[in-house]
Design an enzyme around this catalytic site. Structure first.
Site, PDB file in Angstrom:
ATOM      1  CG  PHE A 157      -2.267  -0.831   0.776  1.00 51.11           C
ATOM      2  CD1 PHE A 157      -1.843  -2.247   0.895  1.00 51.11           C
ATOM      3  CD2 PHE A 157      -3.631  -0.201   0.411  1.00 51.11           C
ATOM      4  CE1 PHE A 157      -3.113  -3.055   0.206  1.00 51.11           C
ATOM      5  CE2 PHE A 157      -4.485  -1.053   0.023  1.00 51.11           C
ATOM      6  CZ  PHE A 157      -4.479  -2.376  -0.092  1.00 51.11           C
ATOM      7  CB  CYS A 162     -13.837  -0.411   1.217  1.00 55.34           C
ATOM      8  SG  CYS A 162     -14.763  -1.754   0.822  1.00 55.34           S
ATOM      9  NE  ARG A 203     -19.480  -0.676  -5.437  1.00 58.36           N
ATOM     10  CZ  ARG A 203     -20.008  -1.613  -4.453  1.00 58.36           C
ATOM     11  NH1 ARG A 203     -20.696  -1.274  -3.465  1.00 58.36           N
ATOM     12  NH2 ARG A 203     -19.290  -2.857  -4.593  1.00 58.36           N
TER      13      ARG A 203
HETATM   14  C1  UGA Z   1      -9.953  -2.684   0.804  1.00 54.69           C
HETATM   15  C2  UGA Z   1      -9.290  -3.352   1.770  1.00 54.69           C
HETATM   16  O1  UGA Z   1      -7.898  -3.519   1.193  1.00 54.69           O
HETATM   17  C3  UGA Z   1      -9.766  -4.608   2.494  1.00 54.69           C
HETATM   18  O2  UGA Z   1      -8.822  -5.163   3.363  1.00 54.69           O
HETATM   19  C4  UGA Z   1     -11.066  -4.309   3.036  1.00 54.69           C
HETATM   20  O3  UGA Z   1     -11.787  -5.495   3.466  1.00 54.69           O
HETATM   21  C5  UGA Z   1     -11.977  -3.696   1.993  1.00 54.69           C
HETATM   22  O4  UGA Z   1     -11.458  -2.447   1.694  1.00 54.69           O
HETATM   23  C6  UGA Z   1     -13.376  -3.327   2.783  1.00 54.69           C
HETATM   24  O5  UGA Z   1     -13.358  -2.468   3.745  1.00 54.69           O
HETATM   25  O6  UGA Z   1     -14.446  -4.191   2.439  1.00 54.69           O
HETATM   26  P1  UGA Z   1     -10.747  -2.967  -1.654  1.00 54.69           P
HETATM   27  O7  UGA Z   1     -11.696  -1.772  -1.700  1.00 54.69           O
HETATM   28  O8  UGA Z   1     -11.281  -4.093  -2.211  1.00 54.69           O
HETATM   29  O9  UGA Z   1     -10.154  -3.370  -0.165  1.00 54.69           O
HETATM   30  O10 UGA Z   1      -9.553  -2.655  -2.657  1.00 54.69           O
HETATM   31  P2  UGA Z   1      -7.820  -2.436  -2.169  1.00 54.69           P
HETATM   32  O11 UGA Z   1      -7.257  -3.538  -2.966  1.00 54.69           O
HETATM   33  O12 UGA Z   1      -7.716  -2.179  -0.835  1.00 54.69           O
HETATM   34  O13 UGA Z   1      -7.785  -1.006  -3.177  1.00 54.69           O
HETATM   35  C7  UGA Z   1      -8.407   0.267  -2.993  1.00 54.69           C
HETATM   36  C8  UGA Z   1      -7.839   1.363  -3.853  1.00 54.69           C
HETATM   37  O14 UGA Z   1      -6.863   1.702  -3.171  1.00 54.69           O
HETATM   38  C9  UGA Z   1      -7.675   1.084  -5.401  1.00 54.69           C
HETATM   39  O15 UGA Z   1      -8.335   2.203  -6.084  1.00 54.69           O
HETATM   40  C10 UGA Z   1      -6.293   0.844  -5.546  1.00 54.69           C
HETATM   41  O16 UGA Z   1      -5.976   1.252  -6.713  1.00 54.69           O
HETATM   42  C11 UGA Z   1      -5.793   1.873  -4.595  1.00 54.69           C
HETATM   43  N1  UGA Z   1      -4.427   1.574  -4.073  1.00 54.69           N
HETATM   44  C12 UGA Z   1      -4.141   0.584  -3.475  1.00 54.69           C
HETATM   45  C13 UGA Z   1      -3.483   2.633  -4.372  1.00 54.69           C
HETATM   46  O17 UGA Z   1      -3.462   3.608  -4.866  1.00 54.69           O
HETATM   47  N2  UGA Z   1      -2.181   2.323  -3.880  1.00 54.69           N
HETATM   48  C14 UGA Z   1      -1.871   1.192  -3.072  1.00 54.69           C
HETATM   49  O18 UGA Z   1      -0.832   1.076  -2.785  1.00 54.69           O
HETATM   50  C15 UGA Z   1      -2.735   0.443  -2.957  1.00 54.69           C
END
Ligand code: UGA
Length: 438
Positions: free
Chosen positions: A259, A270, A337
């Protein structure tokens, strides 16, 4: 052998994954949903959402008779040991959480409990602000005529699933958090989680603590992203590649490399919602959470960094043709979303640019929003044809492929780090990245 009987209210991705995985471990599961169409789909083995591995697992367990779906609470709750509330928690306009579905699920469960002579543990899995689960007690007691703790149990059991790897995450969690009203309630849930590896910590905490753990975890992950995005914005000014910085700091075991991928900001169902809900909740408790406010504010601004980079590359965007690769909030999903792509397209249209888009899965959803205001392409190749610049917003594998990137002769505005800048330089690409300098 049937281990336990479980009901799941709400068949979104959390509910479906939770119920299907519990069934796969040998429990009997009934899904309860007010949406008849969803119920029908589940009973036919067609998951209403896409999640890798879910369809096979659903079909397999339906055929073993371990799963059924219904709209009827009394039927769904027959003989169950635990009922999970997995309904949606949308945002109000001020960012605070809207609990109407959680409350109406509690009301319906309470009504059905009237005719059930068993100690059922009602468990909230939806992400809810601290105090919510306990605020259901009067509703549950009034509708059922029974008493919490003695006649029925109450728990809060947050989920930590990521879309796209939810089944895997469910089966291999880092921890299992059980927020319990009393020991008897928590014991039932702990028994349900018995099949998981004994090494996975089971954290037995108060209900409010469990609710807070979920928010604190998502808020910290969102903070990590906004933090590295802030560093990226500074790096850009001084000609430093943010990925080198992220890599180095990530090697410190207190930080971890995950992250820390600088980007056009986080999207999804989320992080944006949970950070805003936690801010609104803190304010309601008389505390102003300035750090979280800035995490959110930076994330609101960050997608527009791509527009600034495009202006640097090709000047004014008025009447320019822009190709957009990647619309989903992250790869391997059709979910848009809070996707940064939506903000970027809106701003480009305001600037009177002409927009062409392509995404392997999310086209239909985006079409519903923008209609004929933008052009929809059938391939990434079509999307980069006859445009002045291309934005890569989502890191789908096919967009990170060097063979493809080599063919892109126009400026590439990279919103998520699809290629290392040094490599982009070697390949002679006209590359502009967020905190990624050629
Ligand atoms: C997130 C959490 O990672 C889960 O642990 C949690 O259970 C979930 O929300 C929830 O509350 O239900 P999710 O929304 O599926 O999961 O997606 P992520 O993989 O965490 O990515 C979220 C956003 O952050 C994406 O737009 C991604 O591109 C961005 N991101 C992620 C970054 O810009 N940089 C990073 O280093 C990681």
């Amino acid at each position: 052998m049937i281990l336990m009987k479980v009901a799941v209210v709400g068949s979104g991705y959390v509910g479906l994954v939770t119920g299907t995985c519990f069934a796969n471990l040998g429990n009997e599961v009934s899904f309860i949903d007010i949406d008849e169409k969803k119920v029908e789909m589940i009973n036919k083995g067609e998951p209403p959402i896409y999640e890798p591995g879910l369809e096979e697992m659903l079909k397999g367990n339906l055929s073993k008779g371990r799963i059924k779906a219904t709209t009827d609470y009394t039927e769904g709750l027959k003989n169950v040991d635990v009922v999970f509330i997995c309904v949606g928690t949308p945002s109000n306009t001020d960012g605070s959480i809207n609990l109407k579905y959680v409350k109406s699920a509690a009301r319906s469960i309470g009504e059905a409990l009237k005719s059930i002579d068993k100690y059922v543990v009602i468990t909230v899995k939806s992400t809810v602000v601290p105090g919510t689960t306990e605020s259901l007690i009067p509703i549950l007691q009034e509708t059922s005529g029974k008493k919490v703790g003695t006649d029925f149990g109450l728990c809060m059991n947050p989920e930590f699933l990521r879309e796209g790897s939810a089944v895997k995450d469910f089966l291999n969690p880092d921890k299992i958090v059980i927020g319990e009203y009393n020991k008897k309630s928590g014991d039932v849930l702990e028994k349900l989680y018995e099949p998981w590896d004994k090494k996975i910590p089971r954290l037995r905490v108060s209900i409010k603590t469990a609710e807070m753990i979920k928010y604190a975890q998502n808020a910290l992950l969102a903070t990590k992203i906004s933090f590295i995005n802030e560093i990226a914005n500074i790096c850009e000014k001084i000609g430093v590649n943010v990925d080198d910085v992220a890599h180095a700091i990530g090697l410190d075991s207190r930080i971890s490399p995950r992250f820390l991928r600088a980007s056009r900001g986080y999207g999804g169902s989320c992080f944006p919602k949970d950070v805003k809900a936690l801010i609104a909740f803190a304010n309601s408790q008389g505390y102003k959470p300035k750090l979280l406010e800035e995490v959110n504010a930076l994330n609101e601004r960050q997608p527009y960094r791509m527009i600034e980079l495009a202006k640097k590359a090709i000047g004014s965007l008025e009447s320019k043709k822009i190709g957009i690769l990647g619309l989903a909030f992250k790869p391997d999903t059709d979910d848009i979303r809070e996707a940064p792509s939506l903000k970027i397209i809106n701003r480009l249209l305001e600037l009177k640019a002409k927009v062409k888009v392509y995404d392997p899965k999310a086209m239909k959803n985006v079409k519903r929003i923008f209609g004929d205001k933008i052009e929809y392409c059938e391939s990434k190749e079509g999307c980069i044809k006859d445009v002045d610049t291309v934005f890569i917003i989502t890191e789908w594998k096919e967009f990170c492929n060097e063979e493809f990137l080599k063919k892109v002769k126009i400026p590439i505005i990279d919103g998520i780090g699809v290629i290392r800048p040094e490599r982009a330089n070697e390949l002679g690409l006209k590359y502009y990245g967020i905190g990624r300098i050629i």
